[in-house]
Scaffold this active site. Sequence first.
Site, PDB file in Angstrom:
ATOM      1  N   THR A 152      -1.539  -9.332   9.986  1.00 13.86           N
ATOM      2  CA  THR A 152      -2.213  -8.531   8.969  1.00 13.86           C
ATOM      3  C   THR A 152      -3.286  -9.330   8.255  1.00 13.86           C
ATOM      4  OG1 THR A 152      -0.253  -7.241   8.591  1.00 13.86           O
ATOM      5  CG2 THR A 152      -1.777  -7.401   6.745  1.00 13.86           C
ATOM      6  N   VAL A 181       5.531   3.159   7.310  1.00  6.72           N
ATOM      7  CA  VAL A 181       4.405   2.580   6.582  1.00  6.72           C
ATOM      8  C   VAL A 181       4.917   1.343   5.859  1.00  6.72           C
ATOM      9  CG1 VAL A 181       2.798   2.945   4.655  1.00  6.72           C
ATOM     10  CG2 VAL A 181       3.204   4.791   6.303  1.00  6.72           C
ATOM     11  N   GLY A 182       4.152   0.281   5.897  1.00  9.70           N
ATOM     12  CA  GLY A 182       4.576  -0.962   5.239  1.00  9.70           C
ATOM     13  C   GLY A 182       3.935  -1.153   3.879  1.00  9.70           C
ATOM     14  N   THR A 203       1.528 -10.716   3.183  1.00 11.85           N
ATOM     15  CA  THR A 203       1.726 -10.411   4.590  1.00 11.85           C
ATOM     16  C   THR A 203       3.179 -10.734   4.933  1.00 11.85           C
ATOM     17  OG1 THR A 203       1.019 -10.931   6.850  1.00 11.85           O
ATOM     18  CG2 THR A 203       0.812 -12.693   5.258  1.00 11.85           C
ATOM     19  N   GLY A 206       7.063  -5.985   5.390  1.00 12.34           N
ATOM     20  CA  GLY A 206       6.594  -5.063   4.365  1.00 12.34           C
ATOM     21  C   GLY A 206       7.697  -4.466   3.522  1.00 12.34           C
TER      22      GLY A 206
HETATM   23  C1  SD4 Z   1       3.769  -4.541   7.326  1.00 13.48           C
HETATM   24  N1  SD4 Z   1       3.103  -6.421   6.010  1.00 13.48           N
HETATM   25  O1  SD4 Z   1       3.372  -3.500   7.829  1.00 13.48           O
HETATM   26  C2  SD4 Z   1       2.811  -5.693   7.209  1.00 13.48           C
HETATM   27  C3  SD4 Z   1       2.885  -6.498   8.456  1.00 13.48           C
HETATM   28  C4  SD4 Z   1       2.436  -7.893   8.314  1.00 13.48           C
HETATM   29  O2  SD4 Z   1       2.413  -9.971   9.014  1.00 13.48           O
HETATM   30  O3  SD4 Z   1       1.916  -8.338   7.329  1.00 13.48           O
HETATM   31  N2  SD4 Z   1       2.674  -8.706   9.236  1.00 13.48           N
HETATM   32  O4  SD4 Z   1       4.932  -4.703   6.957  1.00 13.48           O
END
Ligand code: SD4
Length: 290
Positions: A152, A181-182, A203, A206
């Site tokens: 991300t 959804v994160g 990141t 989530g």
């Molecule tokens: C999520 N935080 O959708 C995001 C994914 C992410 O490193 O950051 N991956 O949960």
Amino acid sequence: MQEDFPITIATWNFPNASKRAGELLAAGATALDAVEQGVMVEEANLKNTTVGKGGAPDRDGNVTLDACIIAPDGNAGAVVYLKNNTHAVSVARKVMEETPHVMLAGEGADQFAREKGFEKENLLTPSSEAAYNEWLKKKEYKPIINIENHDTIGMLCIDKNGDLAGACSTSGLSYKMNGRVGDSPIIGSGLFLDNEVGGAVATGMGEAIMKNVSSFLVVELMRQGNSPQEACETAVKRIIDKNPNYKEFQAAIIAINKKGEIGSYCIQKGFSYVKYQNNTNTNISSKYYM
Ligand code: SD4
């Protein structure tokens, strides 16, 4: 100490994205324009399997993107479950600037993107489809996160005037449940900023970040006088305290305050962020808990 402006920081090692934002800022762009353009670089990068086009699909084969953007005046826009456009951050910006709302989801986000002239695209690339077909053989639902350094993108920019903007864009967990959804598009969770104080972007897993509203927490801790580093450490430790299984996932936060001081902290070794300042990109390993 007051740092030299402008400054760009971004999660992971996305040097092309931070360079693009940094060069625009050096040429006088606003933080808002720079952060959008910087994030767009990674959204268009087909090799990045967790952002934009080429992002891994959900377990039913749909690539769905989540993104948000926050302007120096605190205005914000977000899209979730965006299916047919690479530049989720740009659609989020349109939501912010051209609707009375903050967030559009799914079909509504798609319809809005069409209305604003974004052409429909197929986000599944041959290589992400091949990887998905490989995954289908076992269909193991086990979102392993941040094992490799492609992830991300969350970016914060301070422009020449000292104004702060931020954006975050992701395809979320690989092979997630359809509809999941994160934190990334959730204002306060994946991203938060207050132009009087500073900003933070997260990141990692989530679900854990959302439950602790981690980016908002970091900004509020900075408001109370904590350094960005202290604030990130407190917020990540909060996640650790609330999750007995913290060893099984990654969560990372980076932050910058109005002086340009930077902090970052994460659960597990392996996370880094990139800083672009004075025409130079630097990749910096984050401090970590474990
Ligand atoms: C999520 N935080 O959708 C995001 C994914 C992410 O490193 O950051 N991956 O949960």
